[in-house]
Design a protein around this motif. Structure first.
Motif, PDB file in Angstrom:
ATOM      1  N   ILE A 292       5.101  -7.215  -8.966  1.00 41.22           N
ATOM      2  CA  ILE A 292       5.030  -7.352  -7.296  1.00 41.22           C
ATOM      3  C   ILE A 292       4.133  -8.145  -6.859  1.00 41.22           C
ATOM      4  O   ILE A 292       4.430  -8.709  -5.777  1.00 41.22           O
TER       5      ILE A 292
ATOM      6  N   TYR B 228       8.988   1.363   3.440  1.00 48.36           N
ATOM      7  CA  TYR B 228       8.204   2.256   2.642  1.00 48.36           C
ATOM      8  C   TYR B 228       8.877   2.540   1.268  1.00 48.36           C
ATOM      9  O   TYR B 228       8.296   2.322   0.224  1.00 48.36           O
TER      10      TYR B 228
ATOM     11  N   SER C 277       2.320   7.275   1.529  1.00 47.89           N
ATOM     12  CA  SER C 277       1.038   6.766   1.445  1.00 47.89           C
ATOM     13  C   SER C 277       0.677   5.701  -0.037  1.00 47.89           C
ATOM     14  O   SER C 277      -0.137   4.781   0.143  1.00 47.89           O
ATOM     15  N   GLU C 278       1.635   5.871  -0.953  1.00 42.43           N
ATOM     16  CA  GLU C 278       1.483   4.903  -2.003  1.00 42.43           C
ATOM     17  C   GLU C 278       2.125   3.662  -1.680  1.00 42.43           C
ATOM     18  O   GLU C 278       1.423   2.678  -2.126  1.00 42.43           O
ATOM     19  N   ALA C 279       3.121   3.744  -0.808  1.00 46.09           N
ATOM     20  CA  ALA C 279       3.621   2.560  -0.406  1.00 46.09           C
ATOM     21  C   ALA C 279       2.809   1.476   0.406  1.00 46.09           C
ATOM     22  O   ALA C 279       2.661   0.416   0.194  1.00 46.09           O
ATOM     23  N   ALA C 280       1.850   2.199   1.238  1.00 51.12           N
ATOM     24  CA  ALA C 280       0.910   1.573   2.138  1.00 51.12           C
ATOM     25  C   ALA C 280      -0.043   0.860   1.428  1.00 51.12           C
ATOM     26  O   ALA C 280      -0.669  -0.046   1.690  1.00 51.12           O
TER      27      ALA C 280
ATOM     28  N   ALA D 243       7.281  -0.996  -6.721  1.00 49.71           N
ATOM     29  CA  ALA D 243       6.192  -0.866  -7.538  1.00 49.71           C
ATOM     30  C   ALA D 243       6.503  -0.073  -8.785  1.00 49.71           C
ATOM     31  O   ALA D 243       5.902  -0.261  -9.867  1.00 49.71           O
TER      32      ALA D 243
ATOM     33  N   PRO E 127       0.477   6.688   7.038  1.00 56.07           N
ATOM     34  CA  PRO E 127       1.327   7.426   6.629  1.00 56.07           C
ATOM     35  C   PRO E 127       1.485   8.984   7.200  1.00 56.07           C
ATOM     36  O   PRO E 127       2.401   9.645   7.208  1.00 56.07           O
TER      37      PRO E 127
ATOM     38  N   VAL F 162       9.126  -0.945  -1.122  1.00 55.03           N
ATOM     39  CA  VAL F 162       7.556  -0.800  -1.562  1.00 55.03           C
ATOM     40  C   VAL F 162       7.422   0.076  -2.937  1.00 55.03           C
ATOM     41  O   VAL F 162       7.096  -0.177  -3.849  1.00 55.03           O
ATOM     42  N   TYR F 163       7.745   1.252  -2.410  1.00 53.84           N
ATOM     43  CA  TYR F 163       7.465   2.352  -3.599  1.00 53.84           C
ATOM     44  C   TYR F 163       8.267   2.156  -4.677  1.00 53.84           C
ATOM     45  O   TYR F 163       8.006   1.978  -5.883  1.00 53.84           O
TER      46      TYR F 163
ATOM     47  N   VAL G  15       0.126   0.124  -1.834  1.00 53.40           N
ATOM     48  CA  VAL G  15       0.325  -0.992  -2.513  1.00 53.40           C
ATOM     49  C   VAL G  15       0.610  -2.245  -1.867  1.00 53.40           C
ATOM     50  O   VAL G  15       0.332  -3.435  -2.160  1.00 53.40           O
ATOM     51  N   ARG G  16       1.292  -1.922  -0.625  1.00 52.48           N
ATOM     52  CA  ARG G  16       1.565  -3.186   0.302  1.00 52.48           C
ATOM     53  C   ARG G  16       0.483  -3.860   0.731  1.00 52.48           C
ATOM     54  O   ARG G  16       0.255  -5.061   0.894  1.00 52.48           O
TER      55      ARG G  16
ATOM     56  N   ALA H 161       5.439  -1.210   6.242  1.00 57.87           N
ATOM     57  CA  ALA H 161       5.001  -0.226   5.155  1.00 57.87           C
ATOM     58  C   ALA H 161       3.443   0.049   5.094  1.00 57.87           C
ATOM     59  O   ALA H 161       2.986   0.919   4.253  1.00 57.87           O
ATOM     60  N   GLN H 162       2.677  -0.847   5.735  1.00 63.58           N
ATOM     61  CA  GLN H 162       1.341  -0.613   5.973  1.00 63.58           C
ATOM     62  C   GLN H 162       0.855   0.529   7.020  1.00 63.58           C
ATOM     63  O   GLN H 162      -0.305   0.717   7.118  1.00 63.58           O
ATOM     64  N   ALA H 163       1.869   0.821   7.733  1.00 63.88           N
ATOM     65  CA  ALA H 163       1.572   1.884   8.928  1.00 63.88           C
ATOM     66  C   ALA H 163       1.095   3.192   8.238  1.00 63.88           C
ATOM     67  O   ALA H 163       1.324   3.431   7.131  1.00 63.88           O
TER      68      ALA H 163
ATOM     69  N   THR I  30       8.248  -6.088   4.427  1.00 64.10           N
ATOM     70  CA  THR I  30       7.668  -4.729   4.037  1.00 64.10           C
ATOM     71  C   THR I  30       6.361  -4.554   4.912  1.00 64.10           C
ATOM     72  O   THR I  30       5.436  -3.933   4.550  1.00 64.10           O
TER      73      THR I  30
END
Lengths: 288, 288
Positions: free
Chosen positions: A208, A191, B271-274, A198, A226, A194-195, B276-277, A222-224, A219
């Motif tokens: 990115i 997470y 949430s932001e990372a998810a 970005a 939140p 990615v943050y 973007v990913r 990081a889609q899991a 990453t």
């Protein structure tokens, strides 16, 4: 006739329903889920027999699976402790942290109800009943935290025989430290990567979007969800902080080695890591 | 007749040879590689015509590809600058950092030899000529750093037309910052995670062997060649340190949010990372 009640027909709960039906077609499976899409799909596919809207039905169940986020599991344990359950019932869960759940479950065990904490070490960033699979946990470790007589644990394992997992007894404390290290910490790192990426590359072309397979696989998790992962940070706070602090110390050590041009330290660390990581490649699917 | 000389028939060099032959079967491909397995396999598969052992042959080449680790590329540029090359030759490379290579290449451009820095943003933890693929770079960004007239860049792109890449001009400085962030930093995080996990869980059962798909995908790139990655730490030291320091600061911020129980900060960041990913999921293959 055996009746199983599953609370939560998401990825994990719906996989359990499939596993139970595959191994024991004569078992009746009831499910509670506020999401009507999950219920409709599960009934259409035949891996549940009936949708339940009233917790009172729990009094007729031989097994109760709590397959929701940890905070809901704890709330449901409180609810169950108010009901008259079968004396032979086995209550279990699949929550990703175990100490807080085992603490809550003392309400049940004090009343003579057997509780077995469970955690199958597999998953996906996908969610919902459609994403479940009968082989989701195949060859994975399935942790069991039990304070009760062995019979009930064996009945649970027999019910889930089609899962083909590696049953692994463990204490709640050891479990929570282990998952803090091999599951919770990697999610935090992904997470954060990615943050930070970005923000660093905002406004740069191609930024990115140029990320290749390495960044994507690092990453992927990081889609899991939140919401679920925020709750895990709360539920396993102490162990996560300990493992994260160890990681931060090692990452700072690597940073200093890069700064000093200490190539020997870097090469030794990279080499050891590569060797360990290669040892984990049992039946893994390479992906781009 | 066009003659191409490729130095290094590993994953990248052998993929380039396949790409050139697929798009232009009439082009003659020569290769230099001390690894006789690579040479034998490439000849047997027909994607090179001849193995070369003497750099003098470079004087007959119309294109020269340097497809070795960065330190070797820089040494080879020095070697090439001592030879009499064709005035129309295009020398290019595929090194993963560009500033040190572009600096070295001034020796060539000072003599009127055209040099185009290149970097296809795809790869694999696999190595060697057998691991190469004609579509290894398909749909990926292929960075070009050029200080020369446009014609030669177009000739290079035409030669590699079968690669089906997204050609992307960039400056060496922007390139090195970008790859520090989206490639070098993820490798550091993955190596360090495996290293720290192995040390933390040493002697615990089942330890790191319980790692599920999340840990495995996060650390897949920790299998990459330690020698090559140690060299990258040296070659792109300044940019890597800057991006790593930004990451350390963000990770410390996440750590403090966990410590304080600041769930709002955690949920916003996750949430932001998810989001973007998820936006990077063009044609990605999910893997367990």
């Amino acid at each position: 006739m055996t009746t199983v009640l599953i609370k939560g027909l998401g990825l994990i709960g719906s996989s359990l329903a499939r596993i139970i039906k595959q191994g024991h077609s004569d078992v009746t499976v009831w499910a509670i889920d506020p999401n009507q899409d999950n219920i409709a799909f599960a009934r259409q596919q035949g891996f549940i027999d009936q949708a339940i809207t009233d917790w009172q039905a729990a009094s007729q169940a031989d097994f109760i699976f709590l397959a929701t986020p940890v905070s809901q599991i704890i709330e449901d344990i409180h609810q169950l402790a108010q009901l008259s359950l079968k004396s032979s019932v086995v209550v279990t869960d699949v929550g990703s942290t175990k100490q807080t759940i085992m603490d809550a479950a003392q309400e049940l065990t004090a009343k003579g109800i057997d509780f077995v904490g469970g955690h199958p070490m597999a998953g996906s960033h996908l969610t919902g009943a459609q994403a479940g699979q009968v082989d989701l946990f195949k060859d994975a470790f399935y942790f069991l935290i039990s304070t009760i007589k062995g019979d009930d644990t064996q009945r649970l394992q027999s019910l889930l025989s089609a899962a083909q997992v590696i049953w692994t007894p463990i204490s709640a404390a050891d479990h929570d430290k282990l998952v803090a290290q091999i599951s919770h910490l990697p999610h935090i790192l992904a997470y954060t990567l990615v943050y930070q990426t970005a923000h660093t590359l905002a406004g740069h072309h191609p930024g990115i979007q140029a990320a290749a397979g390495g960044f994507k696989s690092t990453t992927r998790i990081a889609q899991a969800d939140p919401t679920m992962w925020t709750a895990i940070m709360q539920n396993n706070q102490t162990d996560i902080l300990q493992q994260l602090d160890e990681y931060l110390a090692d990452l700072q050590m690597v940073r200093d080695a890069i700064d000093k041009g200490d190539l020997a330290t870097l090469k030794n660390l990279f080499s050891e890591a590569a060797m360990v990581r290669q040892s984990l490649n049992r039946g893994e699917i390479a992906c781009k």
